[in-house]
Motif scaffolding. Structure first.
Motif, PDB file in Angstrom:
ATOM      1  N   THR B 106      20.320 -33.666  30.715  1.00 57.43           N
ATOM      2  CA  THR B 106      21.026 -33.108  31.866  1.00 57.43           C
ATOM      3  C   THR B 106      20.453 -33.742  33.134  1.00 57.43           C
ATOM      4  O   THR B 106      19.433 -34.446  33.079  1.00 57.43           O
ATOM      5  N   THR B 108      18.863 -32.328  35.524  1.00 53.91           N
ATOM      6  CA  THR B 108      17.483 -31.853  35.735  1.00 53.91           C
ATOM      7  C   THR B 108      16.519 -32.591  34.808  1.00 53.91           C
ATOM      8  O   THR B 108      15.462 -33.065  35.244  1.00 53.91           O
ATOM      9  N   ASN B 143      22.662 -28.709  35.698  1.00 50.16           N
ATOM     10  CA  ASN B 143      22.808 -28.596  34.242  1.00 50.16           C
ATOM     11  C   ASN B 143      23.932 -29.454  33.679  1.00 50.16           C
ATOM     12  O   ASN B 143      24.289 -29.319  32.511  1.00 50.16           O
TER      13      ASN B 143
END
Lengths: 260, 286
Positions: B106, B108, B143
């Motif tokens: 993702t 992040t 996300n």
């Protein structure tokens, strides 16, 4: 002229493709039924679809189809575990050691197209008339696609991703586990899926040939009894199992790869 | 105004954080050896934004690989804060031309990647990653997977990932080359804003004159093969800058001057490419 050259409005799709697929199948069975009932096709060679459908219940209840299915499935799963460990491991080794790749890639590829199932007498001698003969036949026959797809996945990792790893000073082990392996995973999955399908085909085939084990043995027994509707019903059951097996593998793959 | 300086290694102050000293790179090709980079020297001061501009085939990307430590065989020396480096170095963070986010992570997790390598605790690295995601303006996309983002957003993820490693020098190789002009200008604004906020020393490799003038303190103009330093131009435009500066008269003058320098080199490159295509009809230009 102008009208003819003008773009045609997009056609509205009204019939879902699944309906078309299912209808073709029904049409095929109906025409077979018709050809057999009218005597064009000999019913002692090909039983009418209505007889086959009628014998489904009998085959399921009297011939312990679910027990046999579980046996074939367990053989497939054991072969699958072996395939994943040895096949993926083999592909990784061939990617790591170029000499090994140059030495083996051609004959592994050749092995993928060889009729390995014909080696079953040898396996029968080595493993005896046991489930291990089927497992090992399925494993050996399905090994090449897993090795080759693993190798392909690792080799086709985009150079820029490898360079990102290098720019962050990754160790060779980090480079493999954090970049090469995850990047190759989609292709490795394709290899494992192909391998499991090859394994299923070969396992059922050898069960049939040596008259031992699960679904393949059931087809053999019914054919030897000349129970043609039962034989075809069992074959339909194997096809159904293959389709379900394939769809389950696809679902698992999608679940494991949410980013696609 | 325009203050071109001599193409020598003596042209920057002695407090340089990055020193590229007499770099020569040769490649063996089927047509014989090629000198891709010929005796290139640069000095980059802390907090400075330096661009290297040149036509295709001038050895810009080769120079990027040398400074980033991805190319091993060259003559000369690269040093960071007085320390000679050979190979990738933690002080240099690289942003690549090609899309380089990890599709299986993702946003992040992509940005937290360098922090994960340092062994930072998960909660802490997610917090740090979110800081850099916000810095490149991608809040709300934490996300998402790169496959769900546009090209420009993915390049911002790559930039945030590199910034998260907190490099002393940010090294970028045409990071916006694959993007359309408007996105490129707006991302240029974002890079400028971050660079000014973090006082980030930056070395940008580009072939885009507007991009180079918009962002740089100095621009190194390279010659076509072999790649040499043709001229170093000081960009005396006010800071903080945004893409609005592209409409100013001074901006236009810098662009015109750099194009005058580049035009001759680009023409030479084009002629060379045509000659190569004629002599290798099937293979085309390399």
């Amino acid at each position: 002229m102008t009208d003819a050259a003008a773009p045609r409005p997009a056609m509205r799709r009204t019939i879902p493709p699944q309906v078309v697929g299912l209808s073709s199948l029904v049409a095929f069975f109906l025409s077979m039924e018709l050809l057999i009932q009218t005597g064009v096709i000999n019913r002692f060679i090909v039983p009418p679809p209505s007889d086959i459908i009628g014998s489904f219940g009998r085959v399921i209840v009297e011939e312990n189809v679910f027990g046999r299915f579980l046996l074939t499935l367990s053989e497939c799963l054991i072969a699958g575990v072996l395939l994943t460990v040895v096949g993926v491991g083999g592909g990784v080794l061939m990617h790591r050691f170029k000499l090994l790749q140059q030495a083996c890639e051609t004959w592994v590829a050749a092995m993928a197209s060889a009729p390995i199932v014909l080696m079953y007498p040898l396996f029968l001698v080595i493993f005896g008339r046991s489930m291990w003969t089927m497992i090992m036949m399925g494993f050996v026959a399905a090994l090449p696609p897993v090795i080759l797809k693993t190798l392909e996945g690792l080799s086709s990792t985009r150079k820029v991703l490898v360079n990102v790893g290098r720019s962050f000073n990754l160790t060779p082990s980090q480079q493999f586990w954090k970049i090469l392996f995850p990047a190759a995973l989609p292709t490795i999955f394709v290899g494992i899926r192909l391998g499991l399908i090859f394994a299923l085909i070969n396992i059922v085939g050898v069960e049939f040939l040596i008259n031992f084990g699960g679904l393949g043995q059931l087809i053999n027994e019914l054919a030897e009894r000349y129970d043609l509707p039962g034989t075809y019903a069992a074959i339909c059951f194997v096809i159904l199992v293959s389709i379900l097996f394939f769809m389950t593998l696809e679902k698992i793959e999608r679940w494991l790869r949410p980013f696609d | 105004m325009l203050t071109p300086t001599k193409p020598t290694s003596q042209d920057a102050t002695d407090d340089a954080i990055l020193v590229v000293d007499n770099i020569v790179v040769r490649f063996e090709t089927p047509e014989g050896p090629i000198v891709a980079v010929d005796d290139v020297s640069l000095k980059v001061k802390p907090g400075e934004f330096l661009s290297v501009i040149g036509p295709s085939g001038c050895g810009k990307s080769t120079l990027f690989n040398v400074v980033g430590g991805l190319l091993g065989h060259y003559n000369g020396k690269v040093s960071v804060a007085g320390e000679t480096i050979a190979g990738p170095h933690q002080s240099i963070g690289m942003v690549f031309q090609e899309e380089s986010t990890f599709p299986w992570r993702t946003v992040t997790d992509n940005v937290a990647f360098p922090l994960e390598l340092t062994g930072m605790a998960k909660a802490q690295r997610i917090e740090r990653a979110r800081h850099f995601i916000a810095l490149v303006g991608l809040d709300g996309f934490e996300n998402r997977y790169p496959g769900e983002l546009s090209g420009g957003m993915r390049q911002r993820v790559s930039l945030a990932r590199t910034l998260a490693s907190e490099p002393k020098i940010l090294l970028m190789d045409e990071p916006f080359a694959a993007l359309d002009e408007q996105t490129r200008l707006l991302l240029g604004d974002k890079v400028l804003q971050i660079q000014q906020q973090l006082k980030q020393t930056t070395l940008l490799i580009t072939h885009n004159i507007t991009e180079a003038v918009q962002m740089s303190d100095r621009i190194v103009v390279m010659t076509y093969r072999p790649g040499k330093v043709k001229r170093i131009v000081e960009i005396d435009l006010p800071r903080p800058r945004t893409s609005e500066i592209v409409g100013s008269e001074a901006f236009g003058r810098y662009v015109a001057q750099i194009w005058a320098d580049l035009r001759e080199e680009a023409s030479r490159g084009m002629r060379d490419e045509e000659k190569h295509t004629l002599s290798h009809p099937k293979g085309g230009a390399s």
